[in-house]
Design a protein around this motif. Structure first.
Motif, short mmCIF file in Angstrom:
data_model
loop_
_atom_site.label_atom_id
_atom_site.label_comp_id
_atom_site.label_asym_id
_atom_site.label_seq_id
_atom_site.Cartn_x
_atom_site.Cartn_y
_atom_site.Cartn_z
N THR A 1 19.75 32.71 -20.55
CA THR A 1 19.74 31.37 -20.90
C THR A 1 19.40 30.08 -20.29
N THR A 2 19.59 29.04 -21.09
CA THR A 2 18.97 28.01 -21.08
C THR A 2 19.31 26.77 -21.96
N LEU A 3 19.40 25.80 -20.59
CA LEU A 3 20.65 24.87 -21.17
C LEU A 3 19.98 23.22 -20.20
N ILE A 4 19.04 22.38 -21.36
CA ILE A 4 18.29 21.17 -21.03
C ILE A 4 19.00 20.24 -22.14
N SER A 5 19.43 18.82 -20.78
CA SER A 5 20.10 17.53 -21.07
C SER A 5 19.67 16.39 -20.69
N GLU A 6 18.57 15.73 -21.34
CA GLU A 6 17.78 14.92 -21.25
C GLU A 6 19.29 13.64 -21.08
N PRO A 7 19.64 13.00 -21.95
CA PRO A 7 20.58 11.51 -22.15
C PRO A 7 21.96 12.12 -20.65
N GLU A 8 22.02 13.29 -20.21
CA GLU A 8 23.31 13.03 -19.71
C GLU A 8 23.63 14.59 -18.53
N PRO A 9 23.97 14.33 -17.43
CA PRO A 9 24.33 15.80 -17.08
C PRO A 9 24.88 17.11 -18.38
N VAL A 10 24.34 18.52 -18.36
CA VAL A 10 24.70 19.24 -18.28
C VAL A 10 26.51 19.34 -18.41
N LYS A 11 27.30 19.65 -17.36
CA LYS A 11 28.49 19.33 -17.10
C LYS A 11 29.48 18.34 -17.96
N THR A 12 28.52 16.95 -17.81
CA THR A 12 29.31 15.90 -18.78
C THR A 12 29.08 15.83 -19.90
N THR A 13 28.33 17.11 -20.86
CA THR A 13 28.12 17.75 -21.80
C THR A 13 28.72 18.53 -22.90
N LEU A 14 29.41 19.24 -21.39
CA LEU A 14 30.01 20.34 -22.12
C LEU A 14 31.01 19.47 -21.69
N ASP A 15 31.86 18.75 -21.63
CA ASP A 15 33.22 18.18 -20.77
C ASP A 15 33.67 17.02 -21.70
N ASP A 16 32.81 16.59 -22.15
CA ASP A 16 32.98 14.82 -22.60
C ASP A 16 31.77 13.98 -22.92
N TRP A 17 31.40 14.79 -24.02
CA TRP A 17 29.68 14.62 -24.92
C TRP A 17 29.42 13.30 -24.90
N GLY A 18 28.51 12.77 -24.97
CA GLY A 18 27.94 10.64 -24.87
C GLY A 18 28.54 10.60 -23.72
N SER A 19 29.60 10.69 -23.15
CA SER A 19 30.30 9.27 -21.96
C SER A 19 29.18 9.06 -21.02
N GLN B 1 18.91 17.67 -26.83
CA GLN B 1 19.30 18.43 -25.40
C GLN B 1 19.72 19.76 -26.48
N TRP B 2 19.48 21.10 -26.00
CA TRP B 2 19.38 21.85 -26.34
C TRP B 2 19.71 22.93 -25.64
N ALA B 3 20.21 24.17 -26.26
CA ALA B 3 20.75 25.40 -25.39
C ALA B 3 19.97 26.40 -26.21
N LEU B 4 19.92 27.67 -25.69
CA LEU B 4 19.58 28.94 -26.10
C LEU B 4 20.37 29.76 -24.85
N TYR C 1 24.48 3.85 -27.34
CA TYR C 1 26.11 4.62 -27.35
C TYR C 1 26.61 5.07 -25.93
N GLY C 2 26.42 5.00 -24.84
CA GLY C 2 26.04 5.76 -23.08
C GLY C 2 27.20 4.34 -23.02
N LYS C 3 27.13 3.01 -23.72
CA LYS C 3 27.31 1.88 -23.21
C LYS C 3 28.02 1.82 -23.77
N ILE C 4 28.77 2.18 -25.31
CA ILE C 4 30.20 1.60 -25.91
C ILE C 4 30.89 2.62 -25.08
N SER C 5 30.63 4.42 -24.37
CA SER C 5 31.44 5.12 -23.94
C SER C 5 31.89 4.68 -22.61
N ARG C 6 31.01 3.89 -22.12
CA ARG C 6 31.79 3.51 -20.41
C ARG C 6 32.01 2.39 -21.15
#
Length: 365
Positions: free
Chosen positions: A40-58, A66-69, A104-109
């Protein structure tokens, strides 16, 4: 929609089959060898992988992809080179423009916006899960290794389409958003359409692998996955719409909350063809006695990057290679002993901050 329990059973078949195969004694299956693995490979340029899984975009800050295989496979290979295997797999590919990610990050925060700022938005998504079988052939001699395979699989969790629009900041806590959306899905994550029936898909494609040992020092290899791969979906839920924030809501702090006003249509498409991007991998290796050095490269989802490595093979046959991929500051190790190979790559040790990680274990490849 399928119940989560069904999905768990489906993914569980692969591990059970894999470990069952490698437990079979060699004499019982003379003329055959088993192979299998998980990667498995997980790449997330905008934010940590854990954040994407828990609360995408925050925690979006910058980046475009972002991509996952993930792939789990188990099979048998005959002395003739014929291979038969079963597999489960998943793919997700999200592409965004940098300005939209930052806004979008500014809006989320709930950060202060700059009045009058106008930002274009372009988002494309492609994803699915699947399980099926592969029929292949592998030839190996002193110099050449050639592999080819064809696969067929049942697919689920369809997600594909585009969103384009515009963010406009009205003041430090208010904004407008207008967008055009055209996408198919297993779950409507944008407009929360209720009671959606999940589409059924049938996928197919090819994979190729080629390796050549030039001499006692130099060797190279190339491979292609998902070549000419497509998935045909039946009765796919879709939404084609224009969305805006003309009808707004605000939180207790007076910050605008995204409440889209939708105009368009939704329904089911009898047939949808989803094209999968081929992924390309290559390596050049130099071996001198027990030491080695190599350059690796890969291209997928519309972009490519390269990495370097250096390794050492111990007297007991265990080979260890250190790897570094500068594009994502990934570092790690690949170890091989006999038929076993394991890989671990990541950009840092704190899981809460990891944005690029690859993990794999394989037997008989």
């Amino acid at each position: 929609m399928k119940k989560p329990g069904n999905r768990i059973k489906r993914w569980g078949f692969g591990p059970a089959f894999f470990f069952g195969l490698i437990s079979i004694s060699a004499p019982a299956y003379a003329g055959y060898e088993v192979f299998g693995g998980f990667h498995t490979t997980l790449i997330s340029e905008p934010e940590p992988v854990k954040t994407t899984l828990d609360d995408w975009g925050s925690e979006f800050s910058s980046g475009e992809r972002q991509w996952a295989l993930a792939r789990l496979e188990a099979g048998v290979r005959m002395d003739s080179g014929l291979e038969v295997s079963v597999f489960s797999r998943a793919l997700a590919d999200i592409r965004m423009n940098k300005d939209a990610v930052a806004f979008y990050g500014k809006i989320s925060r709930k950060e202060n916006l700059e009045a009058g700022e106008s930002v274009p938005v372009k988002v494309a998504v492609n994803g699915f899960t699947g399980h099926g079988f592969r029929l292949g052939y592998l030839h190996h001699d002193d110099q050449w290794t050639v592999g080819v395979g064809a696969f067929l699989f049942r697919a689920g969790h369809l997600m594909a389409g585009d969103l384009s629009g515009q963010f406009t900041a009205l003041d430090d806590s208010d904004y407008n958003f207008d967008a055009e959306v055209d996408y198919v899905y297993y779950r409507d994550v944008i407009f929360k359409r209720p009671d959606v029936n999940e589409a059924a898909g049938l996928g197919f494609g090819l994979d190729l692998a080629l390796a050549y040992k030039v001499d006692e020092h130099w060797s190279w290899s190339v491979s292609v996955e998902d070549l000419f791969a497509r998935i045909r979906w039946q009765d796919a839920p879709f939404t084609v719409a224009s969305a805006s924030t003309d009808q707004k809501s605000y939180d207790e702090d007076g910050y605008a909350v995204f409440a889209p006003l939708l105009s368009g249509r939704e329904g089911y498409r009898d047939s949808v063809m989803q094209d999968l991007d081929a992924r390309y991998y290559g390596a050049v290796k130099y071996q001198h006695n027990a030491w080695s050095a190599e350059v690796r490269g890969q291209y997928q989802f519309g972009y490519g990057y390269a990495g370097v490595g250096g390794g050492y093979q111990f007297a007991n046959g265990v080979a260890v290679t250190g790897l570094f991929w500068p594009e994502y500051d990934q570092f790690g190790v690949e170890a091989q002993s006999g038929n076993w190979r394991g890989t671990l790559l990541l950009d840092q040790f704190d899981w809460d901050e990891v944005q690029a990680i690859s993990v794999g274990i394989a037997y008989g490849y």
